[in-house]
Design an enzyme around this catalytic site. Structure first.
Site, PDB file in Angstrom:
ATOM      1  CG  HIS A 261     -13.679   1.797  50.997  1.00 34.28           C
ATOM      2  ND1 HIS A 261     -13.812   2.004  49.649  1.00 34.28           N
ATOM      3  CD2 HIS A 261     -13.466   0.467  51.151  1.00 34.28           C
ATOM      4  CE1 HIS A 261     -13.694   0.843  49.011  1.00 34.28           C
ATOM      5  NE2 HIS A 261     -13.476  -0.098  49.906  1.00 34.28           N
ATOM      6  CD  GLU A 262     -12.626  -1.354  54.682  1.00 32.02           C
ATOM      7  OE1 GLU A 262     -13.467  -2.264  54.620  1.00 32.02           O
ATOM      8  OE2 GLU A 262     -11.673  -1.261  53.875  1.00 32.02           O
ATOM      9  CG  HIS A 265     -16.847  -3.074  52.152  1.00 32.66           C
ATOM     10  ND1 HIS A 265     -17.288  -3.676  51.001  1.00 32.66           N
ATOM     11  CD2 HIS A 265     -15.603  -2.591  51.879  1.00 32.66           C
ATOM     12  CE1 HIS A 265     -16.348  -3.568  50.053  1.00 32.66           C
ATOM     13  NE2 HIS A 265     -15.320  -2.895  50.562  1.00 32.66           N
ATOM     14  CD  GLU A 291     -14.347  -2.328  46.404  1.00 28.49           C
ATOM     15  OE1 GLU A 291     -14.445  -3.277  47.209  1.00 28.49           O
ATOM     16  OE2 GLU A 291     -13.522  -1.398  46.556  1.00 28.49           O
TER      17      GLU A 291
END
Lengths: 494, 494
Positions: A261-262, A265, A291
């Site tokens: 997930h990170e 980003h 997001e």
């Protein structure tokens, strides 16, 4: 020097100080020993004040007026639009309101950290009343300045161009099919057998595995690093992106997908246009688009069969002292696509997450618009939880309306970004598959075609386009919930 | 608000920005991926400029004048003295000279990084000429402002209160006994047999050992941490001290004693007066006093028999897969007290180090005073190396006058601090032994009485006293080389 060039210099200066704020903030969360906190907080408050003064400098208003008279190319025009937007956001509120809200928010949040554990709604409500009142006041002022409704003016901070009108449309669509879909999926999964992690998964090994997965996702280690913090985040600056995770030695499932997930980003930040580094137009488009990238990595790529095959293989190689059956593809697939109704948003799966967000959106919209009172929230929360997830939060404040940090310090308007991100991600994936063999690229282990598409259509655009323009150019369509619905149905009810 | 209180606020603000500069600098050296360097350097340059503007703010001059009329207690008086001193140092030079010197220094240092390896004196000399000329100009301006001689005005930046007159006296004393002492010790040691480290000493193990030694030295991990960097240093702020080391997996001797050295710097910082945090009077007294603390830890404590016993014991426990004979006390003692004549200052032992410093002092003093030309330096270097250490550097520029970074960017006046530090440390130790059982405390493994003495006499004083007052109050004597001589004789010719 022409006004536009003066503005560019000024925003470059702000970017330099923002750089230092980002690195000091990262250090505070991931490296700093506890005893350094007071002096650090004071130093960072001083820096914030300095940045605020630069961002609200009275000379800017005149420079904007003069720059508008200059002949600017499309990129410069977008740059000026985004500078003006940031200046308006920063200057619209009177200083005393900013200070009052900051104080009330800090007080409420600080007390909330113990009140939540004690399920103390009565205590919380007393502090929160002030936060809500000041947030309503803020929304009124923003509304007057922008011509938007009160809640839309708050939404505009995080999602410029998005309105409650469009959210109502999107979310009412979702509400027609989501509760049924959740029930169907839970029913399908009810007899699934799978192994959960047991034993110890050492931090060093989890980190080594995380780094391998980041390499597979082509995180640029020349311009970033992975560390640990209590709350995982993506920080730093585009040329030096700092992502963090948290390791629990009892399992590796959460931190591993957290890293995916990170990394989403991070790759957005690393892929922002270098020619606009430091300029507002070179920053990420919005919270929802940010997001969308983390969720593209986590949901569209990360939970695909092909990627789960990589994960299960790499994890099996890493944790050789555990039962190999834990790392079988089928087991991993079940672990990473399990659906369950529960109270807590941050622990929710892909399918139930939107229900948590829609509930919050509907409540905060009516609260900020003054249509309900803050004391109405627990009952509304309970009603909507029953309606969307069949769970009651009657008297259960800590797992109900007191569970999130966002409202305690008045960050109203932020929650919708989570589900907008999931919807954008699904729509990007649908568009991408028209020209890219996504599953094939993941299977091959070389995901370059996927990242090239994201880079060309999203990352390299920074804030040059509006969100609507960005999504339309990338997908040929404005935001449409059907891509999200299709994605969920095909993943969970194949 | 009275002027003194306004000044306090202003210097508090400067301290906040200095805090951010210290942490960003530490991060740049120890954490930052290479690709982040350009943006970081730009951000830090912006911050430096901002700090410089605050430190040279024109309003300060008037505030100093007004504060002098206030009734101030002794601590406030010292605070005002140190603020004024920092302001004078920062404002005395015209901006264009600062900029010219910075540019010439960067150019010279950048080229030096390759020229040194190529032994290219001719190329180096061309860039260095400009650095020397600008440094002489700087010294003249500082001399006019302070009433000191040219070189003494440079010395005053690092060692306020120290003059070349006093250094000449101290160093001419040292020169009467040091060369003979070195020869005697080398002769005594010539038949010594000892084992050197062989095999691999893993970084993680070296770090674990370093942390144990830091605990023994009561480093406060609640207010600091240990990391890695190419050039070891002590950075951060007093409430959050960041020390670094560099690990060579072929041996552990250097990094282990390096950690002891940096821990000395760190405990001084951690022990500075908290009531004066952020104020110039709350900072370390001088470079020489700072070095006295690192050398107290490294030389007075670290190379004592009792401490070497701890080190050999802890290292033996850590590296269980190596020959235990390597970790015997006698072997460790020989490894850590070996004396040899060599070309390179940074690799020099306790005994030959002062010879390297005195040589540099004598040359830079005459150079800055205009008594010699920069092209005279190689020949003078060779003469003095022959005289003090019996080594010739004829034609060997890279191991001669081109070996250090200091002169390449014009940091003239700094070198004496190293040997002043060694002398202060020996004198502090001599004074301490009158009330503290130093050897006994080290042997017991609880070094508290030693640190209490240092805290009371040095650390907690910050810059409240002048260096002379500090040394006199702590030891009953002004700086006297005989303590250093006694220390060296008793250690190396027992």
């Amino acid at each position: 020097m022409p006004a536009f060039e003066k503005l560019t210099q000024h925003y470059q200066k702000i970017a330099h100080f923002n750089h230092l704020a980002a690195i000091s903030g990262w250090d505070q969360a991931s490296m700093m020993p506890a005893g350094g906190n007071q002096a650090r907080s004071e130093a960072m408050a001083e820096l914030s004040l300095h940045i605020h003064r630069l961002a609200t400098s009275p000379v800017l208003g005149e420079l904007f007026d003069r720059a508008k008279q200059q002949e600017l190319n499309a990129e410069q025009h977008a740059s000026l639009r985004e500078m003006t937007r940031q200046w308006n956001l920063a200057t619209v509120l009177p200083e005393d309101l900013v200070q009052a809200k900051s104080l009330a928010g800090s007080k409420c949040e600080h007390a909330w950290r113990t009140q939540r554990g004690e399920n103390d709604w009565i205590g919380f409500e007393k502090n929160w009343a002030e936060v809500v009142t000041l947030s309503q006041e803020e929304a009124q002022i923003r509304a007057q300045a922008t011509g938007l409704s009160a809640y839309d003016a708050m939404l505009d901070i995080y999602e410029p161009g998005t309105s409650s009108h469009s959210l109502d449309k999107l979310f009412s669509n979702v509400k027609t099919w989501l509760p049924t879909l959740i029930d169907e999926v839970i029913d399908t999964q009810k007899d699934d057998q799978f192994l959960s992690p047991t034993g110890t998964f050492r931090t060093e090994q989890q980190k080594a595995l995380g780094l391998k997965v980041m390499s597979l996702l082509k995180f640029d280690f020349h311009h970033g690093r992975l560390d640990e913090s209590v709350h995982p985040f993506c920080g730093g600056v585009p040329s030096d992106v700092r992502i963090t995770t948290r390791y629990d030695e009892n399992e590796f499932i959460q931190s591993l997908m957290g890293i995916v997930h990170e990394t989403g980003h991070a790759r957005y930040e690393q892929g922002l246009p270098k020619s606009l580094a430091g300029m507002p137009a070179g920053e990420a488009r919005s919270m929802g688009i940010h997001e969308s990238q983390s969720l593209f990595f986590e949901m569209q790529v990360g939970r695909s069969d092909a990627f789960i095959a990589h994960l299960s293989h790499l994890a099996g190689q890493q944790f050789t002292d555990h039962d190999p059956a834990l790392f079988h593809f089928n087991n991993f697939q079940k672990l990473y696509t399990r659906v369950a109704k529960d109270f807590i948003r941050v622990d929710a799966d892909e399918l139930t997450y939107p229900a948590h967000v829609i509930l919050r959106y509907e409540i905060e919209r009516d609260l900020i618009n003054g249509d309900i009172k803050h004391t109405d929230v627990p009952e509304l929360w309970d009603q909507k939880m029953q309606q969307y997830l069949g769970l009651s939060t009657q008297g259960n404040f800590k797992n109900g309306c007191m569970q999130d940090i966002h409202w305690t310090d008045g960050a109203f308007g932020y929650f919708p970004s989570y589900t907008l991100g999931a919807m954008y991600a699904a729509q990007f994936k649908a568009a991408m598959t028209q020209t890219v063999d996504v599953e094939g690229a993941i299977e091959s282990g070389d995901l370059t075609p996927i990242f090239t598409w994201l880079s060309e259509n999203i990352w390299s655009k920074g804030s040059l386009l509006t969100t609507d323009e960005l999504v339309k150019q990338a997908t040929g369509d404005t935001l449409n919930a059907k891509y999200f619905q299709d994605h969920l149905r095909s993943r969970y009810l194949p």
